[in-house]
Design a protein around this motif. Structure first.
Motif, mmCIF file in Angstrom:
data_model
loop_
_atom_site.group_PDB
_atom_site.id
_atom_site.type_symbol
_atom_site.label_atom_id
_atom_site.label_comp_id
_atom_site.label_asym_id
_atom_site.label_seq_id
_atom_site.Cartn_x
_atom_site.Cartn_y
_atom_site.Cartn_z
ATOM 1 N N CYS A 201 -1.102 34.166 46.234
ATOM 2 C CA CYS A 201 -0.794 33.999 44.815
ATOM 3 C C CYS A 201 -0.704 32.548 44.358
ATOM 4 C CB CYS A 201 0.527 34.693 44.475
ATOM 5 S SG CYS A 201 0.665 36.369 45.124
ATOM 6 N N ALA A 202 -0.453 31.635 45.319
ATOM 7 C CA ALA A 202 -0.208 30.237 44.939
ATOM 8 C C ALA A 202 -1.426 29.575 44.318
ATOM 9 C CB ALA A 202 0.252 29.449 46.161
ATOM 10 N N SER A 203 -2.628 30.065 44.621
ATOM 11 C CA SER A 203 -3.831 29.449 44.064
ATOM 12 C C SER A 203 -3.893 29.581 42.550
ATOM 13 C CB SER A 203 -5.074 30.082 44.693
ATOM 14 O OG SER A 203 -5.095 31.473 44.453
ATOM 15 N N CYS A 204 -3.253 30.603 41.995
ATOM 16 C CA CYS A 204 -3.264 30.795 40.544
ATOM 17 C C CYS A 204 -1.904 30.485 39.905
ATOM 18 C CB CYS A 204 -3.654 32.233 40.204
ATOM 19 S SG CYS A 204 -5.357 32.657 40.634
ATOM 20 N N HIS A 205 -0.824 30.623 40.656
ATOM 21 C CA HIS A 205 0.520 30.437 40.087
ATOM 22 C C HIS A 205 1.234 29.202 40.641
ATOM 23 C CE1 HIS A 205 0.491 34.395 38.115
ATOM 24 N NE2 HIS A 205 -0.082 34.860 39.212
ATOM 25 N N LEU A 206 0.585 28.505 41.593
ATOM 26 C CA LEU A 206 1.169 27.364 42.306
ATOM 27 C C LEU A 206 2.301 27.828 43.223
ATOM 28 C CD1 LEU A 206 1.242 24.586 39.539
ATOM 29 C CD2 LEU A 206 -0.585 25.171 41.157
ATOM 30 N N GLU A 207 2.592 27.021 44.211
ATOM 31 C CA GLU A 207 3.591 27.402 45.204
ATOM 32 C C GLU A 207 4.987 27.521 44.613
ATOM 33 O OE1 GLU A 207 3.683 25.307 48.848
ATOM 34 O OE2 GLU A 207 1.526 25.448 49.209
ATOM 35 N N ASP A 208 5.278 26.691 43.604
ATOM 36 C CA ASP A 208 6.623 26.762 43.004
ATOM 37 C C ASP A 208 6.687 27.763 41.847
ATOM 38 O OD1 ASP A 208 5.147 25.436 41.106
ATOM 39 O OD2 ASP A 208 6.302 23.580 41.178
ATOM 40 N N GLY A 209 5.549 28.481 41.581
ATOM 41 C CA GLY A 209 5.530 29.495 40.531
ATOM 42 C C GLY A 209 5.385 28.941 39.140
ATOM 43 N N GLY A 210 5.085 27.635 39.019
ATOM 44 C CA GLY A 210 5.009 27.023 37.697
ATOM 45 C C GLY A 210 3.811 27.444 36.873
ATOM 46 N N GLY A 211 2.790 28.013 37.521
ATOM 47 C CA GLY A 211 1.631 28.511 36.789
ATOM 48 C C GLY A 211 0.494 27.533 36.714
ATOM 49 N N SER A 212 -0.724 28.038 36.828
ATOM 50 C CA SER A 212 -1.933 27.220 36.686
ATOM 51 C C SER A 212 -2.956 28.063 35.935
ATOM 52 C CB SER A 212 -2.458 26.813 38.063
ATOM 53 O OG SER A 212 -3.672 26.115 37.959
ATOM 54 N N ILE A 213 -3.808 28.745 36.673
ATOM 55 C CA ILE A 213 -4.676 29.734 36.020
ATOM 56 C C ILE A 213 -3.820 30.904 35.549
ATOM 57 C CG2 ILE A 213 -6.620 31.306 36.360
ATOM 58 C CD1 ILE A 213 -7.647 29.403 38.505
ATOM 59 N N GLY A 214 -2.886 31.300 36.404
ATOM 60 C CA GLY A 214 -1.967 32.366 36.066
ATOM 61 C C GLY A 214 -0.767 31.839 35.311
ATOM 62 N N PRO A 215 0.042 32.700 34.735
ATOM 63 C CA PRO A 215 1.191 32.281 33.929
ATOM 64 C C PRO A 215 2.340 31.736 34.778
ATOM 65 C CG PRO A 215 1.148 34.654 34.116
ATOM 66 C CD PRO A 215 -0.118 34.169 34.751
ATOM 67 N N ASN A 216 3.263 31.085 34.102
ATOM 68 C CA ASN A 216 4.488 30.572 34.712
ATOM 69 C C ASN A 216 5.380 31.756 35.092
ATOM 70 O OD1 ASN A 216 6.823 29.288 35.428
ATOM 71 N ND2 ASN A 216 7.030 28.097 33.554
ATOM 72 N N LEU A 217 5.852 31.773 36.317
ATOM 73 C CA LEU A 217 6.674 32.883 36.801
ATOM 74 C C LEU A 217 8.160 32.533 36.857
ATOM 75 C CD1 LEU A 217 4.407 34.073 39.787
ATOM 76 C CD2 LEU A 217 4.467 34.973 37.451
ATOM 77 N N THR A 218 8.512 31.349 36.368
ATOM 78 C CA THR A 218 9.915 30.929 36.462
ATOM 79 C C THR A 218 10.667 31.054 35.152
ATOM 80 O OG1 THR A 218 9.394 28.606 35.948
ATOM 81 C CG2 THR A 218 9.251 29.287 38.268
ATOM 82 N N ASP A 219 9.956 31.308 34.051
ATOM 83 C CA ASP A 219 10.647 31.413 32.763
ATOM 84 C C ASP A 219 10.980 32.865 32.449
ATOM 85 O OD1 ASP A 219 8.292 32.619 31.846
ATOM 86 O OD2 ASP A 219 7.470 30.706 31.166
ATOM 87 N N GLU A 220 11.455 33.128 31.253
ATOM 88 C CA GLU A 220 11.898 34.469 30.861
ATOM 89 C C GLU A 220 10.833 35.267 30.133
ATOM 90 O OE1 GLU A 220 16.594 33.997 30.011
ATOM 91 O OE2 GLU A 220 15.295 32.982 28.559
ATOM 92 N N TYR A 221 9.639 34.725 30.073
ATOM 93 C CA TYR A 221 8.570 35.352 29.306
ATOM 94 C C TYR A 221 7.570 36.020 30.254
ATOM 95 C CZ TYR A 221 10.453 32.830 25.313
ATOM 96 O OH TYR A 221 11.284 32.357 24.324
ATOM 97 N N TRP A 222 7.209 37.252 29.879
ATOM 98 C CA TRP A 222 6.311 38.037 30.724
ATOM 99 C C TRP A 222 5.237 38.684 29.862
ATOM 100 C CZ3 TRP A 222 6.975 38.018 35.995
ATOM 101 C CH2 TRP A 222 8.188 37.509 36.466
ATOM 102 N N ILE A 223 4.009 38.675 30.382
ATOM 103 C CA ILE A 223 2.892 39.279 29.650
ATOM 104 C C ILE A 223 2.930 40.798 29.761
ATOM 105 C CG2 ILE A 223 0.366 39.447 29.503
ATOM 106 C CD1 ILE A 223 0.234 36.576 30.547
ATOM 107 N N LEU A 224 3.231 41.301 30.953
ATOM 108 C CA LEU A 224 3.238 42.749 31.198
ATOM 109 C C LEU A 224 4.632 43.265 31.545
ATOM 110 C CD1 LEU A 224 -0.055 43.057 33.269
ATOM 111 C CD2 LEU A 224 0.280 43.615 30.869
ATOM 112 N N GLY A 225 5.648 42.534 31.134
ATOM 113 C CA GLY A 225 7.020 42.996 31.355
ATOM 114 C C GLY A 225 7.625 42.446 32.634
#
Length: 286
Positions: A201-225
């Protein structure tokens, strides 16, 4: 002399083969297990077939010789299949040609005569059986209001769903679904989730989850819940059609998807080096 020699050879073959098969069976721990010693069983079947075929040949030869001798002596034996003919006659009540004059009706259509034959017993019994069936069916479904096919189908589906739900509740980890997945907090599970995340998953979300191609996984906002169930479903089934991430259910086991989803949830509130702008809607856990 020739027949005696053949008999000796045949008896010797039977005895030697039987002893060899018996010793072969005794070698195995489970002698009657077909999967453990299939070749011995094949040899046994072949041995039995040889004996059966030999006896069939002897019987045919004996009957042929008897027929030739009867023909030579002018003896006409009773037909061997006479009992079959008697059985068929009893189940059809058909009259012999010599007796048809007794049942000829006084009808004549261009030389075609009509016989007053009785219905065959097998046909009559089947007709009675249909009457009994019709009465039982009438009482069962129209008098006692029994379940029709639609109701039986719906009941069967409901029972199957209940059994499936019960099975999934006690199912092994590999049968985890979005309905029964739970948030994992054990360090060992999160460590496994982190390793799988970095690998896939890190190739799209980065190792720290900050997001690149994919969305940021560390904030409170979600595309699909957000939440463990939605995150598990998104990883398992994939993102949005045409532009979301792929479905990982063919690559990752359900247990690993549950650990990755739990690890992603654990990234909430962390501070990545270069966080991507929020995407989707703010998720509030119910």
């Amino acid at each position: 002399m020739k027949k005696s020699f053949q008999s000796i050879i045949y008896i010797t073959f039977v005895i030697v083969t039987f002893i060899a098969l018996a010793k072969s069976f005794m070698v195995y721990e489970n002698p009657f297990d077909v999967y453990e010693n299939p070749l011995v069983w094949l040899a046994l079947i072949g041995f039995i077939l040889v004996i059966v075929l030999k006896e069939m040949v002897n019987t045919i030869a004996y009957n042929k010789a008897k027929e030739l001798q009867n023909e030579k002596d002018g003896i006409v034996p009773e037909e061997s299949n006479a009992w079959i003919k008697r059985l068929l006659k009893s189940w059809t009540k058909a009259k012999d040609i010599e007796e048809e004059e007794e049942i000829v009706l006084d009808h004549n259509y261009d030389g075609i005569r009509e016989l007053d034959n009785s219905l065959p017993p097998w046909w009559v019994y089947m007709f009675y059986a249909t009457i009994v069936f019709a009465v039982v069916y009438l009482v069962r479904f129209h008098v006692l209001d029994g379940d029709n096919q639609t109701i039986e189908y719906n009941k069967a589906v409901a029972e199957a769903k209940a059994e499936l739900k019960k099975y999934r509740e006690n199912a092994p980890a590999d049968l985890i679904t979005a309905d029964n997945v739970t948030l994992l907090t054990d360090d060992k599970d999160l460590g496994r989730g982190k390793a799988v995340f970095k690998l896939n998953c890190a190739s799209c979300h980065l190792e720290d989850g900050g997001g690149s191609i994919g969305p940021n996984l560390t904030d409170e906002y979600w595309i699909l819940g957000g939440g463990i169930k939605n995150v598990f479903k998104t990883i398992h089934d994939g993102g949005r059609d045409g532009k979301g991430m792929i479905a990982w259910n063919k690559t990752l086991k359900a247990v690993d998807i549950a650990k990755v989803a739990s690890y992603v949830i654990s990234l909430q509130g962390t501070t990545p080096a270069n966080p991507k702008a929020p995407q989707g809607e703010k998720w509030v856990e119910e």
